[in-house]
Every structure is written in structure tokens, then in C-alpha cells.
Design a protein around this motif. Structure first.
Motif, PDB file in Angstrom:
ATOM      1  N   LEU A 313      13.880 -26.824   2.476  1.00  0.00           N
ATOM      2  CA  LEU A 313      13.713 -27.711   1.769  1.00  0.00           C
ATOM      3  C   LEU A 313      14.729 -28.137   1.140  1.00  0.00           C
ATOM      4  O   LEU A 313      15.185 -29.281   0.941  1.00  0.00           O
ATOM      5  CB  LEU A 313      12.612 -27.351   0.617  1.00  0.00           C
ATOM      6  CG  LEU A 313      11.209 -27.302   1.241  1.00  0.00           C
ATOM      7  CD1 LEU A 313       9.969 -26.870   0.115  1.00  0.00           C
ATOM      8  CD2 LEU A 313      10.701 -28.806   1.621  1.00  0.00           C
ATOM      9  N   LEU A 317      16.835 -31.860  -0.024  1.00  0.00           N
ATOM     10  CA  LEU A 317      16.329 -32.391  -1.169  1.00  0.00           C
ATOM     11  C   LEU A 317      17.122 -31.655  -2.457  1.00  0.00           C
ATOM     12  O   LEU A 317      17.719 -30.626  -2.532  1.00  0.00           O
ATOM     13  CB  LEU A 317      14.892 -31.548  -1.487  1.00  0.00           C
ATOM     14  CG  LEU A 317      13.873 -32.129  -0.592  1.00  0.00           C
ATOM     15  CD1 LEU A 317      12.546 -31.610  -1.127  1.00  0.00           C
ATOM     16  CD2 LEU A 317      13.525 -33.648  -0.879  1.00  0.00           C
ATOM     17  N   GLN A 321      15.209 -34.429  -6.944  1.00  0.00           N
ATOM     18  CA  GLN A 321      14.072 -35.001  -5.853  1.00  0.00           C
ATOM     19  C   GLN A 321      13.045 -33.811  -5.988  1.00  0.00           C
ATOM     20  O   GLN A 321      11.803 -34.008  -5.883  1.00  0.00           O
ATOM     21  CB  GLN A 321      14.588 -34.967  -4.758  1.00  0.00           C
ATOM     22  CG  GLN A 321      15.527 -36.355  -4.291  1.00  0.00           C
ATOM     23  CD  GLN A 321      16.179 -36.258  -2.993  1.00  0.00           C
ATOM     24  OE1 GLN A 321      16.797 -35.342  -2.272  1.00  0.00           O
ATOM     25  NE2 GLN A 321      16.246 -37.657  -2.401  1.00  0.00           N
ATOM     26  N   VAL A 322      13.568 -32.482  -6.075  1.00  0.00           N
ATOM     27  CA  VAL A 322      12.255 -31.504  -6.183  1.00  0.00           C
ATOM     28  C   VAL A 322      11.747 -31.623  -7.717  1.00  0.00           C
ATOM     29  O   VAL A 322      10.369 -31.423  -7.531  1.00  0.00           O
ATOM     30  CB  VAL A 322      13.120 -30.164  -6.200  1.00  0.00           C
ATOM     31  CG1 VAL A 322      12.198 -28.897  -6.621  1.00  0.00           C
ATOM     32  CG2 VAL A 322      13.738 -29.794  -4.931  1.00  0.00           C
ATOM     33  N   LEU A 325       8.796 -34.125  -7.461  1.00  0.00           N
ATOM     34  CA  LEU A 325       7.730 -33.755  -6.590  1.00  0.00           C
ATOM     35  C   LEU A 325       6.349 -33.524  -7.488  1.00  0.00           C
ATOM     36  O   LEU A 325       6.350 -32.840  -8.442  1.00  0.00           O
ATOM     37  CB  LEU A 325       8.058 -32.561  -5.569  1.00  0.00           C
ATOM     38  CG  LEU A 325       9.059 -32.631  -4.607  1.00  0.00           C
ATOM     39  CD1 LEU A 325       9.514 -31.525  -3.812  1.00  0.00           C
ATOM     40  CD2 LEU A 325       8.579 -33.767  -3.711  1.00  0.00           C
ATOM     41  N   ILE A 327       4.119 -31.196  -7.737  1.00  0.00           N
ATOM     42  CA  ILE A 327       3.796 -29.656  -7.520  1.00  0.00           C
ATOM     43  C   ILE A 327       3.778 -29.171  -8.998  1.00  0.00           C
ATOM     44  O   ILE A 327       4.333 -29.563  -9.875  1.00  0.00           O
ATOM     45  CB  ILE A 327       4.820 -29.349  -6.459  1.00  0.00           C
ATOM     46  CG1 ILE A 327       6.294 -29.287  -6.960  1.00  0.00           C
ATOM     47  CG2 ILE A 327       4.407 -29.827  -5.202  1.00  0.00           C
ATOM     48  CD1 ILE A 327       7.207 -28.658  -6.080  1.00  0.00           C
ATOM     49  N   LYS A 332       8.385 -25.741  -8.867  1.00  0.00           N
ATOM     50  CA  LYS A 332       9.451 -26.394  -9.126  1.00  0.00           C
ATOM     51  C   LYS A 332      10.691 -25.417  -9.502  1.00  0.00           C
ATOM     52  O   LYS A 332      11.658 -25.511  -9.175  1.00  0.00           O
ATOM     53  CB  LYS A 332       9.481 -27.406 -10.160  1.00  0.00           C
ATOM     54  CG  LYS A 332       8.656 -28.565  -9.557  1.00  0.00           C
ATOM     55  CD  LYS A 332       8.446 -29.507 -10.774  1.00  0.00           C
ATOM     56  CE  LYS A 332       7.459 -30.989 -10.408  1.00  0.00           C
ATOM     57  NZ  LYS A 332       7.393 -31.889 -11.320  1.00  0.00           N
TER      58      LYS A 332
END
Length: 340
Positions: A313, A317, A321-322, A325, A327, A332
């Protein structure tokens, strides 16, 4: 410059069984301070290629010389491809872009970095100025988006490889930064300094994630020496991105696991200056002041599925960008290496 070859020593029987082995010497005519390998793209039918025969890949080697020149060679034949002129002092380090684009970055004692494009006949693309001391080290991120440079200063500089502009100064060391390296997924950057510390950074945010402090082992230190025994010389990531290797003036090669703050392995060595992992892991090469290269067995590890997923990933990314997300927070933190 010229190329010479000689047969390696050995019995006639060994020569018959293995074929005739040869050692190749590239005579550069100057002290060689920096080296970098790259593959030259395969030439297609109808193309004129200065380096390779049609349909055959080849290996090239860039050499950084004492007089400021960079000479680029085709390794198999010893043919000199380019003499790159521009630096006004010793070329201390070299780094090819990992994507095979034949972009070469050079670091020099003239306090600059220069970007060269070998696919355009060795044209100088850019001069990067910002350091006030000799530039010791340069490292291009595996995704080819960033360049880190280290000089005899307390900060390292992070540059964009797209615009060739300064992104930020990484400030946190208490003495000269002398070595730097990116993780295989480009998500981490490590810098080593004479202050006996390695700092692990998030290159996208500039945040310090952790500090690895080198504490001398009494049995390995000669206190009669005037050298600062813990001064670091080199740091590098392992190919899978789970370990670091460091060389310091306390006569030790250390191996660190990313999730720990203390070394997991030591090896005694003297006069160490640099270290590098074998591309497929399992071995480390170290260079010394007395002209030797030594090879060491390094810990091998089977990467967990979690780490393999994170590495895949983070290859495409950025940290921002992470964080964007939808999530859970703990995921993270794991993906951005805040937890291991």
C-alpha cells in the motif's frame, strides 16, 4: 582512462572446470570516491545505442572522481560512455533513479548536487544548491519522487525529484548528518549523524518517528583513541524494510529491527566507513578505511502478511493519502509506521 583485464589465479583444472575467470579494472586516472550501478535499457532493432548491443541488456557504472568528473562505463566491455563535467570539487556520492530512467544524481564537495540524464547524452538537467558544507550523501526514494542529501550540517535536505525544488529541511540532529537512506516502500527515511543517533522520519510530513541511540559496548572500544567512539558513518535499510544496518566508530556493525529501539545483532569491525545490504537480503557488505570490503551474514526474516500489505500500500500511497482513508485510527497508525 582505459580498461585492463587479467586472469584470476587458480589451477589449470579449476580454469577448465569453471571457464577462464577474469578480473576487470577500470582505470579512471583519479581517486574514486563514489560508485553507482544501473541497468541500461535494451536496445531495439533499428536503434543506435551507445552502450548495448541490440536486444541485450547491460550494466553501467558511474564513478565519482577526485577532480569533479563523473565517468560512466559499460561494465562488460569497459567502454567509457560519458565524461560528465560540471562539479568543481570531489564527487562524493552518486545515486541512480531506481525506475531505470537513467537519471543520475551526484553529490560533491563543491556544496551542490547535480542531476544528469544519461538518456539525453548525459545532459545536466539541474543544479541543486542549498547546502553550506560538503555534500556527503544522496539517496533517491524507490518511488523516484524524493531525493535526500546529507552534508556536514545538522540538517538533511529533502528535494522533489519532479520539480527539483527543496521540500523541507529535516532538523533534529545535534551534529553533522553523514548518511541517509529510504525504506523500500519510500514511507520512511533514516539519517545518521556524528551525534551517535539515527533518526527515523516520515519524509512526507517531516515528523520524527523514533531515534536510535548508539551506546558503545565497553569490550569493543579502545579509549586510548581520540576518535569520538560512537560517531556514525553509515546507515541502510534491508531489502524487505524490517531491519537497519549501521556502522559507527566504536568498531561495531549493528543490526536493528524497526519495532525495537535496541540492536538485535552486533559484529566487530575496524575502520568501518559504509555498509550496504545485498539486494535480495541475507548479507551485508561493509567498506573500510584500509581498503577492504567485508561480507556479513544478516538476519533473515519472513515478512508477516501485515507488513507485506503495508509495504504494498505504501508503495503508491503517501502519508496524507493514508490519513484520508475511511479506516480505523489504529490501522492508520500501523500503515504510517507510528506503530509496528
Amino acid at each position: 582512462c582505459k580498461t585492463s583485464e587479467r586472469k584470476s589465479r587458480g589451477s589449470k583444472a579449476e580454469a577448465r572446470s569453471r571457464g577462464v575467470a577474469k578480473e576487470k579494472t577500470l582505470e579512471c586516472g583519479q581517486i574514486v570516491w563514489g560508485l553507482a550501478f544501473s541497468a541500461w535499457p535494451v536496445a531495439e532493432a533499428g536503434e543506435t545505442d551507445p552502450a548495448c548491443a541490440v536486444g541485450l541488456p547491460c550494466l553501467i557504472l558511474a564513478t565519482g572522481l577526485n577532480d569533479g568528473q563523473i565517468k560512466v562505463w559499460e561494465v562488460q566491455t569497459g567502454h567509457l560512455l560519458f565524461s560528465l563535467l560540471g562539479h568543481q570539487d570531489v564527487v562524493r556520492d552518486l545515486s541512480f533513479a531506481p525506475n531505470g530512467s537513467l537519471i543520475l544524481v551526484s553529490a560533491s564537495r563543491d556544496k551542490t548536487l547535480r542531476v544528469w540524464d544519461l538518456s539525453r547524452d548525459g545532459r545536466q538537467v539541474q543544479v541543486l544548491s542549498g547546502h553550506v558544507q560538503w555534500v556527503y550523501c544522496c539517496s533517491i526514494s524507490p518511488d523516484c519522487s524524493m531525493l535526500c542529501s546529507a552534508a556536514g550540517e545538522k540538517s538533511a535536505l529533502l528535494w522533489s525529484m519532479r520539480s527539483y525544488t527543496l521540500i523541507r529541511r529535516l532538523e533534529g540532529h545535534q551534529s553533522s548528518v553523514v548518511s541517509c537512506d529510504f525504506s523500500p516502500d519510500s514511507a520512511l527515511l533514516v539519517t545518521a549523524s556524528y551525534d551517535a543517533c539515527v533518526i527515523m522520519w516520515d519524509p512526507y510530513t517531516g515528523e520524527q518517528l523514533r531515534t536510535l541511540r548508539h551506546v558503545p559496548l565497553h569490550s569493543a572500544v579502545d579509549y586510548s583513541s581520540e576518535v569520538h567512539t560512537s560517531s556514525l558513518r553509515s546507515v541502510c535499510f534491508s531489502p524487505e524494510g524490517l531491519y537497519l544496518a549501521t556502522v559507527a566508530d566504536d568498531r561495531l556493525l549493528r543490526i536493528w529491527a524497526l519495532e525495537l529501539r535496541s540492536p538485535v545483532a552486533f559484529a566487530p569491525m575496524t575502520n568501518g566507513l559504509c555498509c550496504m545490504y545485498f539486494p535480495h537480503g541475507g548479507f551485508i557488505a561493509t567498506g573500510t578505511r584500509d581498503g577492504h570490503v567485508q561480507f556479513w551474514t544478516a538476519p533473515r526474516v519472513l515478512s508477516s502478511l501485515k507488513h507485506l500489505c503495508r509495504k504494498a500500500l505504501r508503495t503508491f500511497l503517501t502519508t496524507y493519502q493514508v490519513l484520508a482513508l475511511p479506516i480505523p485510527r489504529k490501522l492508520k497508525e500501523f500503515l504510517t509506521y507510528r506503530t509496528f
